[in-house]
Write a protein that holds these residues in place. Structure first.
Motif, mmCIF file in Angstrom:
data_model
loop_
_atom_site.group_PDB
_atom_site.id
_atom_site.type_symbol
_atom_site.label_atom_id
_atom_site.label_comp_id
_atom_site.label_asym_id
_atom_site.label_seq_id
_atom_site.Cartn_x
_atom_site.Cartn_y
_atom_site.Cartn_z
ATOM 1 N N ARG B 77 -22.255 102.208 -14.089
ATOM 2 C CA ARG B 77 -23.392 102.620 -13.314
ATOM 3 C C ARG B 77 -24.373 102.882 -14.799
ATOM 4 O O ARG B 77 -25.803 103.065 -14.315
ATOM 5 C CB ARG B 77 -23.120 103.622 -12.842
ATOM 6 C CG ARG B 77 -22.586 103.420 -11.145
ATOM 7 C CD ARG B 77 -22.841 105.419 -10.356
ATOM 8 N NE ARG B 77 -22.298 104.851 -9.561
ATOM 9 C CZ ARG B 77 -23.051 104.664 -8.426
ATOM 10 N NH1 ARG B 77 -24.199 104.535 -8.186
ATOM 11 N NH2 ARG B 77 -22.039 104.658 -6.664
ATOM 12 N N MET B 103 -35.782 112.090 -16.483
ATOM 13 C CA MET B 103 -35.058 111.722 -15.651
ATOM 14 C C MET B 103 -33.916 110.500 -16.038
ATOM 15 O O MET B 103 -32.483 110.884 -15.641
ATOM 16 C CB MET B 103 -35.137 111.507 -13.983
ATOM 17 C CG MET B 103 -35.533 113.128 -13.807
ATOM 18 S SD MET B 103 -36.826 112.899 -12.069
ATOM 19 C CE MET B 103 -37.466 113.933 -11.805
ATOM 20 N N GLY B 104 -34.634 109.887 -16.588
ATOM 21 C CA GLY B 104 -33.584 108.724 -16.893
ATOM 22 C C GLY B 104 -32.418 108.823 -18.317
ATOM 23 O O GLY B 104 -31.691 108.540 -18.017
ATOM 24 N N TYR B 106 -30.856 111.726 -17.991
ATOM 25 C CA TYR B 106 -30.025 111.922 -17.323
ATOM 26 C C TYR B 106 -28.774 111.795 -17.053
ATOM 27 O O TYR B 106 -28.426 110.796 -17.055
ATOM 28 C CB TYR B 106 -30.244 112.737 -16.057
ATOM 29 C CG TYR B 106 -29.553 113.701 -15.053
ATOM 30 C CD1 TYR B 106 -29.606 115.313 -14.967
ATOM 31 C CD2 TYR B 106 -28.257 113.010 -14.298
ATOM 32 C CE1 TYR B 106 -29.492 115.906 -14.446
ATOM 33 C CE2 TYR B 106 -27.791 114.566 -13.234
ATOM 34 C CZ TYR B 106 -27.554 115.450 -13.713
ATOM 35 O OH TYR B 106 -27.228 116.988 -13.029
ATOM 36 N N PRO B 108 -24.870 112.558 -15.409
ATOM 37 C CA PRO B 108 -24.257 113.002 -14.436
ATOM 38 C C PRO B 108 -22.017 113.965 -15.101
ATOM 39 O O PRO B 108 -22.527 114.875 -14.445
ATOM 40 C CB PRO B 108 -23.468 112.287 -13.333
ATOM 41 C CG PRO B 108 -24.791 110.786 -13.740
ATOM 42 C CD PRO B 108 -24.797 110.904 -14.762
ATOM 43 N N ILE B 111 -23.070 118.083 -16.163
ATOM 44 C CA ILE B 111 -23.255 118.938 -15.796
ATOM 45 C C ILE B 111 -24.610 119.678 -16.271
ATOM 46 O O ILE B 111 -24.985 120.505 -14.898
ATOM 47 C CB ILE B 111 -22.459 118.937 -14.930
ATOM 48 C CG1 ILE B 111 -21.472 118.640 -13.750
ATOM 49 C CG2 ILE B 111 -22.886 120.690 -13.963
ATOM 50 C CD1 ILE B 111 -21.020 119.468 -13.423
ATOM 51 N N PHE B 112 -24.380 120.917 -17.542
ATOM 52 C CA PHE B 112 -24.525 122.053 -17.332
ATOM 53 C C PHE B 112 -25.695 121.963 -18.940
ATOM 54 O O PHE B 112 -26.092 122.093 -19.247
ATOM 55 C CB PHE B 112 -24.117 122.900 -17.872
ATOM 56 C CG PHE B 112 -22.813 123.219 -16.894
ATOM 57 C CD1 PHE B 112 -23.375 123.646 -16.028
ATOM 58 C CD2 PHE B 112 -21.240 123.383 -16.679
ATOM 59 C CE1 PHE B 112 -22.656 124.195 -14.062
ATOM 60 C CE2 PHE B 112 -20.347 123.644 -14.917
ATOM 61 C CZ PHE B 112 -21.070 124.077 -14.365
ATOM 62 N N GLY B 113 -25.589 120.164 -19.305
ATOM 63 C CA GLY B 113 -26.652 120.108 -20.724
ATOM 64 C C GLY B 113 -27.654 120.382 -20.523
ATOM 65 O O GLY B 113 -28.300 119.561 -19.501
ATOM 66 N N ARG B 114 -28.822 120.623 -21.815
ATOM 67 C CA ARG B 114 -29.651 120.530 -21.169
ATOM 68 C C ARG B 114 -30.372 119.541 -21.794
ATOM 69 O O ARG B 114 -29.704 118.069 -22.883
ATOM 70 C CB ARG B 114 -30.225 121.695 -22.306
ATOM 71 C CG ARG B 114 -30.021 122.813 -21.764
ATOM 72 C CD ARG B 114 -30.724 123.859 -22.391
ATOM 73 N NE ARG B 114 -30.828 125.048 -21.862
ATOM 74 C CZ ARG B 114 -32.170 125.197 -20.189
ATOM 75 N NH1 ARG B 114 -32.644 124.109 -20.762
ATOM 76 N NH2 ARG B 114 -32.281 126.050 -19.312
ATOM 77 N N PHE B 115 -31.532 118.831 -22.142
ATOM 78 C CA PHE B 115 -32.127 117.209 -22.775
ATOM 79 C C PHE B 115 -32.381 117.512 -23.657
ATOM 80 O O PHE B 115 -32.496 118.511 -24.224
ATOM 81 C CB PHE B 115 -33.262 117.004 -22.317
ATOM 82 C CG PHE B 115 -33.761 116.650 -19.982
ATOM 83 C CD1 PHE B 115 -32.567 115.661 -20.474
ATOM 84 C CD2 PHE B 115 -34.107 117.462 -19.611
ATOM 85 C CE1 PHE B 115 -32.173 115.098 -19.309
ATOM 86 C CE2 PHE B 115 -34.075 117.336 -18.279
ATOM 87 C CZ PHE B 115 -33.304 115.810 -17.701
ATOM 88 N N ARG B 155 -39.126 105.861 -16.733
ATOM 89 C CA ARG B 155 -37.611 106.285 -16.360
ATOM 90 C C ARG B 155 -36.258 105.411 -16.833
ATOM 91 O O ARG B 155 -35.227 106.144 -16.711
ATOM 92 C CB ARG B 155 -37.723 106.782 -14.829
ATOM 93 C CG ARG B 155 -36.531 107.696 -14.887
ATOM 94 C CD ARG B 155 -36.339 107.944 -13.374
ATOM 95 N NE ARG B 155 -36.623 107.274 -12.287
ATOM 96 C CZ ARG B 155 -36.275 107.750 -10.436
ATOM 97 N NH1 ARG B 155 -36.404 108.753 -10.057
ATOM 98 N NH2 ARG B 155 -36.911 106.704 -9.520
ATOM 99 N N GLN B 159 -33.123 105.025 -19.506
ATOM 100 C CA GLN B 159 -31.898 104.443 -18.904
ATOM 101 C C GLN B 159 -31.158 103.440 -19.944
ATOM 102 O O GLN B 159 -29.569 104.013 -20.541
ATOM 103 C CB GLN B 159 -31.682 104.668 -17.100
ATOM 104 C CG GLN B 159 -32.273 105.107 -16.188
ATOM 105 C CD GLN B 159 -31.578 104.403 -14.602
ATOM 106 O OE1 GLN B 159 -32.999 104.244 -14.609
ATOM 107 N NE2 GLN B 159 -30.633 105.111 -14.811
#
Lengths: 431, 262
Positions: B77, B103-104, B106, B108, B111-115, B155, B159
């Motif tokens: 993915r 959002m690109g 992000y 999964p 989970i708790f990570g900030r940018f 976005r 990725q």
């Protein structure tokens, strides 16, 4: 006298009971407003309404099975039937030809009907504990006691924490579900989490607001907050503040008057804040829109007057000659009252001066008139040359465009057309 | 005419997809080469978007299997970026262009990570590449169609994938934006990326793509654009020669037959 005491009691949070009520209402309002933002953005406002009607049979069953009004039993019952209604809506839309809005309508009335039937059965049962159960229809905040606060309050805190922790995931799922799935986010889990948190938010509101009006607690603050910001983080915070303040005020009013249900008051106050926002919110409000239009009209009027001065000046070969209002009306059909208003605002901008009953352009006023005339004529050339519009059809369009073109576009237009001398009607273009 | 390739980046076997039990893709079978700009071409309702969605497991398939990078989707993915149709989201969402680009970034698993600062720099770079950096703080509802599409592309770039699946990226954008998007795709191709684009304009398809899938419910052709774009094959894709197939499709829906015996 007695009433003044009540107000003071409330404001100073003097009584323990008042403290529970205020704290409980605030927590509940914040939780439901915050989770409501996501329900709203996922277009689930009607589903929330269905949930809020569907928790009633759950509350009744909780009471029948436990025989007490222990909030824990009632909430468990409420969450189960509330969740069932979400599940049913999902199943019906997936496996039948019935559309979502119809499925919601079917569910809402069915569950509520069962709820009212059960409530009647309980009321006729003669169980002494049942007194006050009907308050769950419209809410009675004053009935909150410490044990309620523990249950409702901790659930509210869980909802708020969940939104804080999973904020990014909830945002992604609400904005673009397919994208969220393709990057490997377990969307089923987050959708479930959002649904169950919504159901819990509805369930904990039953005592304060009542089941019937609980949907407003989730949707109205969110819809209102959206008027004030374009940032989801800020929207959630604003919704929470609106929720908390309106909740407490609503409780306060119902506290002052005996036998006043809390829910309707809170909803009324929410709605007032919402109407205020719809009208007065900056940028998105009706007032702001009206103000923008008014400003545009004013600019158009001023531009047109300056252009009329320029036209007359061009005709006489003297741009700084005194002009009467009548002369200007002859040059362009102004409505007299509007013309005088426009002349006044142009004087304030020092674009013209008043001499007796006549008006004279200033240097800046003459330059502004020339600029508008230039843009008008350049646009006419652009239309005939690039869009191949007949030259007797270009004037009306240029009349509008001349007010809109920014200095940046003006420069591009000049460069593109390479500073032509005359417009399609053989009039000089002033630079 | 279906030309298969060695070491394909996308491999689709006997894929059949149905909506409400009506088949929209029928026994589709193809392989795609790495590092090409590939067009999925066909008339309206031919199943182009459905094909893209089934590659990303967004629609349930009735039969067949799909391999990406010679592996299962779940394992690769992070190497794939999917760009849905612009109309598939509500642009009145309270988010800025920068929020969309981020959002690109992000992940999964985190989970708790900030940018991180790096995430933000990458997102800004990607916005720059699609000429949207000046609009970074603009609310997405204020964007034009072409700008919305470029926000989506930023976005996707963020990725940092190897395979890009684009659903109608040219729909409803102006000519200048279309040109800039094509240029972007070409530069991505130079970097070795594979780009799979759903497209419905035959004229421009010849210029844009070097490999083309022609579909109309079934796969008509897959191969280099010069070999596939023949009058015969195009007529087969767009013409009305599939009446029997569509009749049977209607019948399956009418009788509520399953596509495969269980």
């Amino acid at each position: 006298m007695n009433e003044h005491l009540n107000i003071l009691d409330f404001i100073l949070l003097r009584e323990a009971n008042v403290r529970y009520v205020v704290l409980g209402t605030m927590l509940l309002s914040v939780a439901s407003s915050v989770i409501g933002c996501f329900a709203l953005l996922r277009k689930r406002a009607l589903v929330v309404d269905s949930i809020s009607h569907s928790v009633l049979p759950g509350i009744c069953l909780g009471f029948i099975l436990s025989g007490t009004k222990d909030p824990l039993f009632l909430i468990v019952g409420a969450v189960i039937t509330g969740w069932l209604s979400v599940y049913f809506i999902d199943i019906i839309t997936r496996y039948s030809k019935i559309k979502a809005d119809t499925a919601i309508g079917l569910n809402l009335s069915l569950f509520f009907a069962i709820g009212v039937l059960l409530l009647t059965v309980i009321q006729n049962s003669g169980n002494p504990n049942q007194a006050g159960l009907s308050d769950y229809l419209f809410g009675k905040a004053a009935a909150i006691v410490l044990s309620d606060l523990y249950v409702f309050g901790s659930l509210a805190v869980i909802i708020i924490l969940a939104v804080v922790v999973f904020f990014k995931q909830f945002t992604l799922v609400s904005f673009d579900l397919h994208f969220a799935k393709t990057i490997g986010l377990p969307i089923k889990f987050y959708e479930f989490l959002l649904s169950i948190l919504t159901v819990i938010a509805v369930a904990i509101g039953i005592q304060t607001v009542g089941v019937v009006l609980m949907a407003a607690m989730l949707i109205t603050p969110a819809a209102t907050a959206k008027y004030w910001t374009n940032d989801l983080r800020k929207m959630v915070v604003i919704a929470a503040v609106i929720g908390a303040l309106s909740g407490v005020v609503g409780v306060f009013i119902s506290y002052l008057f005996a036998n006043m249900p809390t829910g309707p008051w809170i909803v009324l106050i929410f709605s007032m804040v919402a109407v205020f926002s719809i009208v007065f919110a900056p940028e998105k409000g009706i007032f702001a829109k009206y103000f923008r239009q008014k400003k545009n009209k004013k600019k158009m009027l001023e531009d047109n007057i300056l252009k009329a001065f320029y036209k007359l000046g061009e005709h006489d070969g003297d741009f700084f000659k005194k002009r009467s209002a009548e002369e200007l009306i002859m040059a362009r059909k102004f409505k007299r009252s509007l013309l005088l208003k426009g002349l006044r605002s142009l004087r304030k901008l020092n674009l013209l001066t008043k001499v007796n009953d006549s008006f004279v352009l200033s240097r800046d006023g003459m330059a502004a008139g020339a600029r508008i005339t230039k843009i008008h004529r350049l646009w006419e050339i652009y239309l005939t040359k690039y869009l191949r519009v007949a030259d007797d059809h270009v004037h009306d369009d240029a009349e509008t465009i001349e007010h809109i073109i920014t200095p940046d576009l003006e420069k591009r237009l000049e460069d593109l057309l390479q500073y032509p001398q005359e417009d399609p009607h053989n009039k000089q273009i002033p630079y | 005419m279906i030309i298969h390739v060695e070491n394909p980046i996308v491999e689709v076997h006997d894929l059949t997809v149905s909506y409400n039990s009506k088949p929209v893709l029928w026994n589709v079978d193809f392989t795609l080469p790495v590092g090409q700009m590939i067009g999925i071409i066909g008339p309206n309702g031919a199943g182009k978007s459905t094909l893209l969605k089934s590659l990303m497991d967004l629609v349930p398939t009735s039969s067949g299997f799909i391999k990406l990078f010679n592996d299962d989707l779940d394992k690769v993915r992070h190497k794939i970026s999917y760009v849905p149709q612009r109309e598939s989201v509500d642009w009145d969402f309270p988010a800025s262009v920068m929020d969309v680009a981020l959002m690109g970034r992000y992940k999964p698993k985190n989970i708790f990570g900030r940018f991180t600062k790096e995430d933000k720099e990458i997102a800004a770079d990607c916005l720059k590449r699609v000429n949207m950096l000046d609009y970074a703080n603009r609310q997405i509802s204020q964007l034009s169609g072409g700008q919305q599409q470029r926000a989506f592309l930023a976005r996707a770039l963020a990725q940092q994938a190897d395979l890009y699946l684009m659903d109608e990226p040219f729909a409803g954008v102006d000519a200048a934006t279309e040109k800039s998007i094509v240029d972007l795709f070409l530069s991505m191709k130079k970097e070795g990326k594979t780009i799979l684009v759903v497209h419905h304009d035959l004229q421009s398809a010849i210029d844009y793509f070097n490999w083309v899938l022609l579909i109309n419910t079934r796969l008509v052709a897959s191969g280099p654009v010069k070999e596939v774009f023949t009058t015969e094959l195009l007529q087969e894709t767009y013409g009305g020669q599939l009446t029997l197939l569509s009749k049977i499709g209607d019948l399956i829906k009418e009788k509520q037959f399953p596509m495969r015996e269980q």
